[in-house]
Design an enzyme around this catalytic site. Structure first.
Site, short mmCIF file in Angstrom:
data_model
loop_
_atom_site.label_atom_id
_atom_site.label_comp_id
_atom_site.label_asym_id
_atom_site.label_seq_id
_atom_site.Cartn_x
_atom_site.Cartn_y
_atom_site.Cartn_z
N LYS A 1 0.81 -1.24 0.00
CA LYS A 1 0.00 0.08 0.04
C LYS A 1 1.02 1.24 0.06
O LYS A 1 0.55 2.08 -0.61
CB LYS A 1 -0.94 -0.05 1.08
CG LYS A 1 -1.79 1.21 1.15
CD LYS A 1 -2.67 1.23 2.51
CE LYS A 1 -1.92 1.74 3.67
NZ LYS A 1 -2.68 2.19 4.98
N ASP B 1 -6.52 1.41 1.18
CA ASP B 1 -6.74 1.42 2.65
C ASP B 1 -8.11 1.13 3.11
O ASP B 1 -8.85 0.46 2.06
CB ASP B 1 -6.20 2.94 2.89
CG ASP B 1 -7.12 3.78 2.72
OD1 ASP B 1 -8.13 3.59 1.74
OD2 ASP B 1 -6.98 4.88 3.24
#
Length: 213
Positions: free
Chosen positions: A120, A138
């Site tokens: 991420k 997220d």
């Protein structure tokens, strides 16, 4: 979500916010990387509050290593998991010096090898700093993609791969920012503001929340 609806979904988000960008404050690519690492399980606002003074002193890996772990902890002690994050930031800074000439690599695989940098974080840096069409999933984006059925999936990686398949041009570069901002301010976790959502009619989420009394 149907292909035509996906295009309309992003068209409306783009019309509502033509120039989406990260809310994390940074000076350069290195400080962006640090800020993203610090933002794990923390709010952007909380990270910004802690890094404003830090980034007045530190803007390079060399300066961060010179600052040291103990001093870094003092700057970021208001952020969750600050002990582990401080250790990782010092280690990734040293790795940048040793392996990349002090520069942040424009390569996702290389970024993911740095201490404290997961997929991420690497995707955020690739997108924000280097203009890559990456999708950093997220909790906000995970929620939005499942609620709207834009790119449903049981894991962040499944949602990311779904976005890779469905997000059309010219929205691929900004998609990550539109989705995270939509999840943060409109499609909120406990009670989404369906009544003011620009894509509510494209979304199957039920029950839609009514306007406040």
């Amino acid at each position: 979500m149907k292909k035509a609806d996906v295009f309309e979904f992003f068209r409306r988000l783009a019309e509502d916010d033509p120039s989406p960008e990260t809310e994390l404050e940074s000076i350069n690519t290195y400080t962006l990387l640090v800020a993203v690492v610090l933002s794990a399980q923390a709010t952007d606002a909380g990270v910004n509050k802690a890094t404003r003074r830090l980034f007045e002193k530190v803007t390079t890996p060399q300066q961060m290593v010179a600052l040291g772990e103990a001093q870094l902890k003092e700057h970021i002690k208001t952020i969750g998991l600050f002990n582990t994050k401080a250790k990782n930031v010092i280690a990734l800074s040293q790795a940048l010096i040793d392996e990349h000439g002090g520069e942040v690599p424009a390569d996702r695989a290389a970024l993911e090898k740095l201490p404290g940098v997961g997929r991420k974080t690497a995707n955020v840096v690739m997108n924000t700093a280097f203009g890559a069409e990456t999708f950093a999933v997220d909790t906000h984006i995970f929620r939005v993609c499942n609620r709207t059925r834009l790119a449903p999936g049981k894991t962040p990686l499944a949602v990311e791969l779904g976005l890779e398949k469905v997000v059309p041009q010219p929205f691929r570069l900004g998609a990550h920012h539109w989705l995270i901002l939509h999840g943060r301010y409109t499609c909120k976790a406990r009670k989404p503001d369906c009544w003011r959502c620009v894509v509510a009619d494209l979304c199957p989420y039920q029950p839609k929340t009514p306007p406040p009394a």
